[in-house]
Motif scaffolding. Structure first.
Motif, PDB file in Angstrom:
ATOM      1  N   HIS A 275       1.233   1.446 -13.654  1.00 57.32           N
ATOM      2  CA  HIS A 275       1.653   1.554 -12.101  1.00 57.32           C
ATOM      3  C   HIS A 275       1.957   3.245 -11.727  1.00 57.32           C
ATOM      4  N   ASP A 276       2.396   3.970 -12.773  1.00 61.14           N
ATOM      5  CA  ASP A 276       2.731   5.289 -12.460  1.00 61.14           C
ATOM      6  C   ASP A 276       1.378   6.217 -12.310  1.00 61.14           C
ATOM      7  N   LEU A 277       0.674   5.821 -13.482  1.00 58.25           N
ATOM      8  CA  LEU A 277      -0.736   6.529 -13.500  1.00 58.25           C
ATOM      9  C   LEU A 277      -1.614   6.320 -11.909  1.00 58.25           C
ATOM     10  N   ARG A 278      -1.483   4.977 -11.554  1.00 57.33           N
ATOM     11  CA  ARG A 278      -2.020   4.999 -10.297  1.00 57.33           C
ATOM     12  C   ARG A 278      -1.383   5.376  -9.058  1.00 57.33           C
ATOM     13  N   ALA A 279      -0.095   5.621  -9.147  1.00 63.30           N
ATOM     14  CA  ALA A 279       0.605   6.254  -8.158  1.00 63.30           C
ATOM     15  C   ALA A 279       0.211   7.856  -8.138  1.00 63.30           C
ATOM     16  N   ILE A 280      -0.109   8.399  -9.225  1.00 61.06           N
ATOM     17  CA  ILE A 280      -0.420   9.825  -9.312  1.00 61.06           C
ATOM     18  C   ILE A 280      -1.824   9.925  -8.702  1.00 61.06           C
ATOM     19  N   LEU A 281      -2.650   9.008  -8.945  1.00 64.61           N
ATOM     20  CA  LEU A 281      -4.044   9.089  -8.163  1.00 64.61           C
ATOM     21  C   LEU A 281      -4.054   8.895  -6.753  1.00 64.61           C
ATOM     22  N   GLN A 282      -2.972   8.015  -6.334  1.00 66.97           N
ATOM     23  CA  GLN A 282      -2.763   7.312  -4.909  1.00 66.97           C
ATOM     24  C   GLN A 282      -2.215   8.487  -3.975  1.00 66.97           C
ATOM     25  N   GLU A 283      -1.667   9.430  -4.688  1.00 65.38           N
ATOM     26  CA  GLU A 283      -1.035  10.728  -3.892  1.00 65.38           C
ATOM     27  C   GLU A 283      -2.167  11.424  -3.226  1.00 65.38           C
ATOM     28  N   HIS A 284      -3.366  11.246  -3.632  1.00 62.28           N
ATOM     29  CA  HIS A 284      -4.291  11.915  -3.158  1.00 62.28           C
ATOM     30  C   HIS A 284      -5.528  11.219  -2.494  1.00 62.28           C
ATOM     31  N   GLU A 285      -5.500   9.800  -2.636  1.00 59.65           N
ATOM     32  CA  GLU A 285      -6.510   8.914  -2.084  1.00 59.65           C
ATOM     33  C   GLU A 285      -6.585   9.114  -0.678  1.00 59.65           C
TER      34      GLU A 285
ATOM     35  N   ILE B 213     -12.123   6.919  -8.750  1.00 63.04           N
ATOM     36  CA  ILE B 213     -13.571   7.307  -8.411  1.00 63.04           C
ATOM     37  C   ILE B 213     -13.332   7.529  -6.910  1.00 63.04           C
ATOM     38  N   ALA B 214     -12.573   6.947  -6.127  1.00 62.19           N
ATOM     39  CA  ALA B 214     -12.555   7.315  -4.620  1.00 62.19           C
ATOM     40  C   ALA B 214     -11.853   8.766  -4.710  1.00 62.19           C
ATOM     41  N   VAL B 215     -10.673   8.885  -5.243  1.00 59.74           N
ATOM     42  CA  VAL B 215     -10.257  10.361  -5.299  1.00 59.74           C
ATOM     43  C   VAL B 215     -11.326  11.469  -5.566  1.00 59.74           C
ATOM     44  N   ARG B 216     -12.040  11.193  -6.832  1.00 59.12           N
ATOM     45  CA  ARG B 216     -12.944  11.964  -7.079  1.00 59.12           C
ATOM     46  C   ARG B 216     -14.063  12.442  -6.007  1.00 59.12           C
ATOM     47  N   SER B 217     -14.293  11.418  -5.279  1.00 62.83           N
ATOM     48  CA  SER B 217     -15.425  11.446  -4.295  1.00 62.83           C
ATOM     49  C   SER B 217     -14.830  12.454  -3.224  1.00 62.83           C
ATOM     50  N   SER B 218     -13.418  12.152  -2.802  1.00 63.78           N
ATOM     51  CA  SER B 218     -12.810  12.974  -1.855  1.00 63.78           C
ATOM     52  C   SER B 218     -12.673  14.491  -2.114  1.00 63.78           C
ATOM     53  N   TYR B 219     -12.600  14.804  -3.478  1.00 64.90           N
ATOM     54  CA  TYR B 219     -12.136  16.127  -4.190  1.00 64.90           C
ATOM     55  C   TYR B 219     -13.188  16.851  -4.895  1.00 64.90           C
ATOM     56  N   CYS B 220     -14.112  16.079  -5.299  1.00 66.37           N
ATOM     57  CA  CYS B 220     -15.040  16.839  -6.420  1.00 66.37           C
ATOM     58  C   CYS B 220     -16.007  18.063  -5.579  1.00 66.37           C
ATOM     59  N   GLY B 221     -16.281  18.000  -4.400  1.00 60.79           N
ATOM     60  CA  GLY B 221     -16.956  19.138  -3.916  1.00 60.79           C
ATOM     61  C   GLY B 221     -16.081  20.214  -3.255  1.00 60.79           C
TER      62      GLY B 221
ATOM     63  N   ILE C 203     -12.331  22.183  -7.923  1.00 67.76           N
ATOM     64  CA  ILE C 203     -11.178  22.656  -8.538  1.00 67.76           C
ATOM     65  C   ILE C 203      -9.970  21.619  -8.376  1.00 67.76           C
ATOM     66  N   ARG C 204      -9.704  21.268  -7.195  1.00 71.01           N
ATOM     67  CA  ARG C 204      -8.777  20.361  -7.008  1.00 71.01           C
ATOM     68  C   ARG C 204      -8.920  18.859  -7.554  1.00 71.01           C
ATOM     69  N   TRP C 205     -10.170  18.324  -7.845  1.00 68.09           N
ATOM     70  CA  TRP C 205     -10.184  17.006  -8.487  1.00 68.09           C
ATOM     71  C   TRP C 205      -9.783  17.528  -9.919  1.00 68.09           C
ATOM     72  N   SER C 206     -10.160  18.741 -10.592  1.00 72.57           N
ATOM     73  CA  SER C 206     -10.090  18.970 -11.974  1.00 72.57           C
ATOM     74  C   SER C 206      -8.791  18.977 -12.139  1.00 72.57           C
ATOM     75  N   LYS C 207      -7.816  19.591 -11.272  1.00 73.49           N
ATOM     76  CA  LYS C 207      -6.409  19.466 -11.452  1.00 73.49           C
ATOM     77  C   LYS C 207      -5.693  18.074 -11.551  1.00 73.49           C
ATOM     78  N   ILE C 208      -6.278  17.063 -10.546  1.00 79.15           N
ATOM     79  CA  ILE C 208      -6.006  15.874 -10.353  1.00 79.15           C
ATOM     80  C   ILE C 208      -6.206  15.190 -11.605  1.00 79.15           C
ATOM     81  N   ARG C 209      -7.460  15.431 -12.157  1.00 73.68           N
ATOM     82  CA  ARG C 209      -7.922  14.964 -13.324  1.00 73.68           C
ATOM     83  C   ARG C 209      -7.235  15.033 -14.313  1.00 73.68           C
ATOM     84  N   THR C 210      -6.879  16.505 -14.705  1.00 73.94           N
ATOM     85  CA  THR C 210      -5.874  16.736 -15.812  1.00 73.94           C
ATOM     86  C   THR C 210      -4.695  16.157 -15.695  1.00 73.94           C
ATOM     87  N   HIS C 211      -4.081  15.956 -14.642  1.00 69.09           N
ATOM     88  CA  HIS C 211      -2.993  15.310 -14.624  1.00 69.09           C
ATOM     89  C   HIS C 211      -2.742  13.898 -15.031  1.00 69.09           C
TER      90      HIS C 211
END
Length: 234
Positions: free
Chosen positions: A224-234, A165-173, A178-186
């Motif tokens: 933990h790996d999934l969270r690491a993917i998201l934290q790269e962009h947090e 949710i935090a990453v989504r807020s940072s990149y959704c706009g 587009i950037r959130w869409s790529k992160i979300r897909t990964h």
């Protein structure tokens, strides 16, 4: 919508609501990452109901659901999630029919039993500002044990949702999302891989409950790996 009794409100309610509003996620469109995460949650814990709830001032809205439709918001006081928000910790009701209600949860217990829910476990969605904006929950129609290891895993999955949710807020706009869409897909693809792992481990170790640690521990490591993917962009 009925007003929420003051006894159900945490001391930091105003700041909590401000935090929720800042993430612009209430009544947002469905998103595959969150949808697949609650599917994984239900499969992992062998329960028919799982959902991500967002707690507004007087109602619980849903970001993603499994086992029921993404329905209209529910009055806050009628939900067991209100206790999760109030207590800022995992809340488990192993057998609602055998629970002695208190002034805080009597209405929510009555409402849950009327909906044929007998087991409930919910973890807080705690954001980077330490405010709790919602819950990650599982539920079922039968009483159920829920081990400490399972509770820890539910908390870990709630941390993943909060991070997303935090990453989504940072990149959704950003560039129309587009950037959130790529992160979300990964991240969604990692959830698919987690689902495959759960199915493999369940075939090997069985589908008993509570979920055995032979399944919980490998899933926790992969989470933990999934969270690491998201934290790269947090």
């Amino acid at each position: 919508m009925m007003a929420t009794p003051s006894t159900l409100l945490p001391a930091n309610e105003a700041a909590r609501l401000q935090s929720l509003q800042s993430y612009a996620i209430v009544r947002s469109l469905q998103e595959d990452f969150f949808d697949e995460l609650v599917v994984l949650l239900a499969d992992l814990f062998r329960l028919p109901i799982a959902y991500i709830g967002l707690m507004e001032a007087d109602q619980l809205s849903y970001k993603a659901t499994y086992g029921f439709s993404r329905q209209l918001a529910q009055p806050r006081a009628s939900t067991l999630c209100a206790l999760v928000i109030k207590q800022n910790q995992v809340v488990v009701y192993y057998d609602l029919a055998a629970t002695n209600p208190t002034s805080l949860d009597a209405f929510a217990i009555q409402n849950s039993l009327a909906s044929e829910v007998c087991f409930y476990a919910g973890a807080p969605l705690r954001m980077p500002d330490n405010q709790v904006i919602g819950t990650l929950c599982v539920a079922g129609q039968q009483p159920r044990a829920f081990s400490p290891a399972e509770q820890q895993l539910l908390e870990a999955m709630a941390e993943v949702v909060s991070c997303a949710i935090a990453v989504r807020s940072s990149y959704c706009g950003d560039e129309h999302g587009i950037r959130w869409s790529k992160i979300r897909t990964h991240a969604r693809d990692e959830v698919y891989a987690l689902g495959a792992l759960v199915r493999y481990l369940s075939a090997r170790y069985g589908t008993s409950t509570p979920v055995p640690e032979e399944i919980v521990l490998p899933v926790a490591r992969r989470l933990h790996d999934l969270r690491a993917i998201l934290q790269e962009h947090e």
